[in-house]
Each structure stands twice: as C-alpha cells, then as structure tokens.
Design a protein around this motif. Structure first.
Motif, mmCIF file in Angstrom:
data_model
loop_
_atom_site.group_PDB
_atom_site.id
_atom_site.type_symbol
_atom_site.label_atom_id
_atom_site.label_comp_id
_atom_site.label_asym_id
_atom_site.label_seq_id
_atom_site.Cartn_x
_atom_site.Cartn_y
_atom_site.Cartn_z
ATOM 1 N N ALA A 2 33.912 28.809 -16.058
ATOM 2 C CA ALA A 2 32.766 28.538 -16.929
ATOM 3 C C ALA A 2 31.460 28.600 -16.145
ATOM 4 O O ALA A 2 31.442 28.406 -14.930
ATOM 5 C CB ALA A 2 32.916 27.169 -17.584
ATOM 6 N N GLU A 3 30.364 28.872 -16.857
ATOM 7 C CA GLU A 3 29.049 28.982 -16.205
ATOM 8 C C GLU A 3 28.736 27.767 -15.344
ATOM 9 O O GLU A 3 28.352 27.894 -14.188
ATOM 10 C CB GLU A 3 27.947 29.158 -17.255
ATOM 11 C CG GLU A 3 27.912 30.504 -17.896
ATOM 12 C CD GLU A 3 26.793 30.637 -18.907
ATOM 13 O OE1 GLU A 3 25.903 29.775 -18.959
ATOM 14 O OE2 GLU A 3 26.815 31.621 -19.654
ATOM 15 N N ASP A 4 28.879 26.575 -15.918
ATOM 16 C CA ASP A 4 28.540 25.359 -15.184
ATOM 17 C C ASP A 4 29.409 25.188 -13.955
ATOM 18 O O ASP A 4 28.945 24.709 -12.922
ATOM 19 C CB ASP A 4 28.680 24.129 -16.081
ATOM 20 C CG ASP A 4 27.610 24.073 -17.158
ATOM 21 O OD1 ASP A 4 26.606 24.793 -17.038
ATOM 22 O OD2 ASP A 4 27.780 23.303 -18.108
ATOM 23 N N ASP A 5 30.684 25.598 -14.056
ATOM 24 C CA ASP A 5 31.594 25.484 -12.922
ATOM 25 C C ASP A 5 31.145 26.364 -11.759
ATOM 26 O O ASP A 5 31.249 25.973 -10.600
ATOM 27 C CB ASP A 5 33.020 25.861 -13.325
ATOM 28 C CG ASP A 5 33.632 24.887 -14.327
ATOM 29 O OD1 ASP A 5 33.126 23.738 -14.437
ATOM 30 O OD2 ASP A 5 34.597 25.272 -14.986
ATOM 31 N N ARG A 6 30.637 27.552 -12.063
ATOM 32 C CA ARG A 6 30.166 28.456 -10.999
ATOM 33 C C ARG A 6 28.956 27.865 -10.290
ATOM 34 O O ARG A 6 28.866 27.895 -9.069
ATOM 35 C CB ARG A 6 29.842 29.835 -11.570
ATOM 36 C CG ARG A 6 31.087 30.564 -12.065
ATOM 37 C CD ARG A 6 30.772 31.921 -12.586
ATOM 38 N NE ARG A 6 29.997 31.803 -13.819
ATOM 39 C CZ ARG A 6 29.558 32.814 -14.531
ATOM 40 N NH1 ARG A 6 29.801 34.050 -14.147
ATOM 41 N NH2 ARG A 6 28.873 32.632 -15.635
ATOM 42 N N ALA A 43 25.317 36.181 -14.705
ATOM 43 C CA ALA A 43 26.198 36.422 -13.555
ATOM 44 C C ALA A 43 25.586 37.438 -12.601
ATOM 45 O O ALA A 43 26.151 38.483 -12.313
ATOM 46 C CB ALA A 43 27.585 36.859 -14.005
ATOM 47 N N CYS A 44 24.389 37.111 -12.132
ATOM 48 C CA CYS A 44 23.720 38.008 -11.195
ATOM 49 C C CYS A 44 23.011 37.203 -10.112
ATOM 50 O O CYS A 44 22.792 35.998 -10.247
ATOM 51 C CB CYS A 44 22.749 38.924 -11.914
ATOM 52 S SG CYS A 44 21.335 38.075 -12.602
ATOM 53 N N VAL A 45 22.662 37.903 -9.050
ATOM 54 C CA VAL A 45 21.959 37.311 -7.916
ATOM 55 C C VAL A 45 20.601 37.988 -7.809
ATOM 56 O O VAL A 45 20.509 39.221 -7.855
ATOM 57 C CB VAL A 45 22.759 37.522 -6.603
ATOM 58 C CG1 VAL A 45 21.963 37.058 -5.398
ATOM 59 C CG2 VAL A 45 24.108 36.803 -6.681
ATOM 60 N N ASP A 85 31.201 40.909 -6.418
ATOM 61 C CA ASP A 85 30.538 42.097 -6.939
ATOM 62 C C ASP A 85 29.299 41.761 -7.764
ATOM 63 O O ASP A 85 28.434 42.628 -7.966
ATOM 64 C CB ASP A 85 31.503 42.938 -7.782
ATOM 65 C CG ASP A 85 32.552 43.638 -6.931
ATOM 66 O OD1 ASP A 85 32.351 43.761 -5.699
ATOM 67 O OD2 ASP A 85 33.586 44.042 -7.499
ATOM 68 N N VAL A 86 29.195 40.505 -8.227
ATOM 69 C CA VAL A 86 27.997 40.146 -8.994
ATOM 70 C C VAL A 86 26.755 40.216 -8.123
ATOM 71 O O VAL A 86 25.647 40.371 -8.642
ATOM 72 C CB VAL A 86 28.108 38.753 -9.671
ATOM 73 C CG1 VAL A 86 29.320 38.669 -10.567
ATOM 74 C CG2 VAL A 86 28.086 37.619 -8.671
ATOM 75 N N GLU A 87 26.926 40.143 -6.796
ATOM 76 C CA GLU A 87 25.765 40.237 -5.897
ATOM 77 C C GLU A 87 25.051 41.572 -6.058
ATOM 78 O O GLU A 87 23.841 41.650 -5.900
ATOM 79 C CB GLU A 87 26.223 40.045 -4.435
ATOM 80 C CG GLU A 87 25.085 39.959 -3.437
ATOM 81 C CD GLU A 87 24.625 41.313 -2.916
ATOM 82 O OE1 GLU A 87 23.468 41.417 -2.470
ATOM 83 O OE2 GLU A 87 25.401 42.280 -2.942
ATOM 84 N N GLY A 88 25.764 42.618 -6.413
ATOM 85 C CA GLY A 88 25.177 43.938 -6.550
ATOM 86 C C GLY A 88 24.757 44.297 -7.961
ATOM 87 O O GLY A 88 24.215 45.389 -8.184
#
Length: 91
Positions: A2-6, A43-45, A85-88
């Motif tokens: 879940a979003e909050d968990d991340r 889900a991005c950086v 992979d979300v880093e990219g």
C-alpha cells in the motif's frame, strides 16, 4: 504494498523522512546537495538540486544526478520493499 506502507518503509531507513504521501531524503556529494523525494501516489522519484542557501531547490533531470547517488536511491528502494525501477520512471 500500500502507498502508506511504502512511505513508512522509507521513513524507517536512515536519512529518510515521511511527509504525508511522500518520503524525502537529503544527500550531499562533492559540493552538490540534493533532495530526493519518493511520491507514493505516482510511484516515482524526483530529484531536486539544493542551492547554496539551503532553502531553495530546483527540480533536475535524472540524467544530471550522479550515478552513485541514483544507485544509492535504488538500493534504499529495494531495502524498503519498493521496486527499484520506479527510480527511473518519468512523470
């Protein structure tokens, strides 16, 4: 996950701090300072270069960020159970 968990998982790592639906870390390299933000909803950086005053930051292109810093961020994502992979990902 879940979003909050991340966000909570990143918050548990050294140097990361949760701020609502995002987690932020600050890094200083050879004269450059960066603020890195993970946004759970997308889900991005995002990378921000911090100016000398320490208060002003401007977004920077991922390809201008030193590779060792990007690798460190991907390692942190893995440690937090987030797909590195979300880093990219581009917005």
């Amino acid at each position: 996950m879940a979003e909050d968990d991340r966000v909570d998982a990143l918050d548990a790592l050294d140097g990361w701090h949760a701020e609502g639906y995002a987690a932020r870390a600050h890094y200083e390299g050879t004269g450059d300072r960066y603020s890195i933000e993970f946004y759970a909803p997308s889900a991005c950086v995002l990378y921000w270069k911090v100016k000398g005053d320490g208060e002003t930051a401007v977004p920077v292109a991922r390809d201008t960020v030193p590779d060792p810093l990007r690798a460190r961020i991907r390692e942190d994502l893995v440690e937090a159970g987030i797909d590195p992979d979300v880093e990219g990902r581009a917005l």
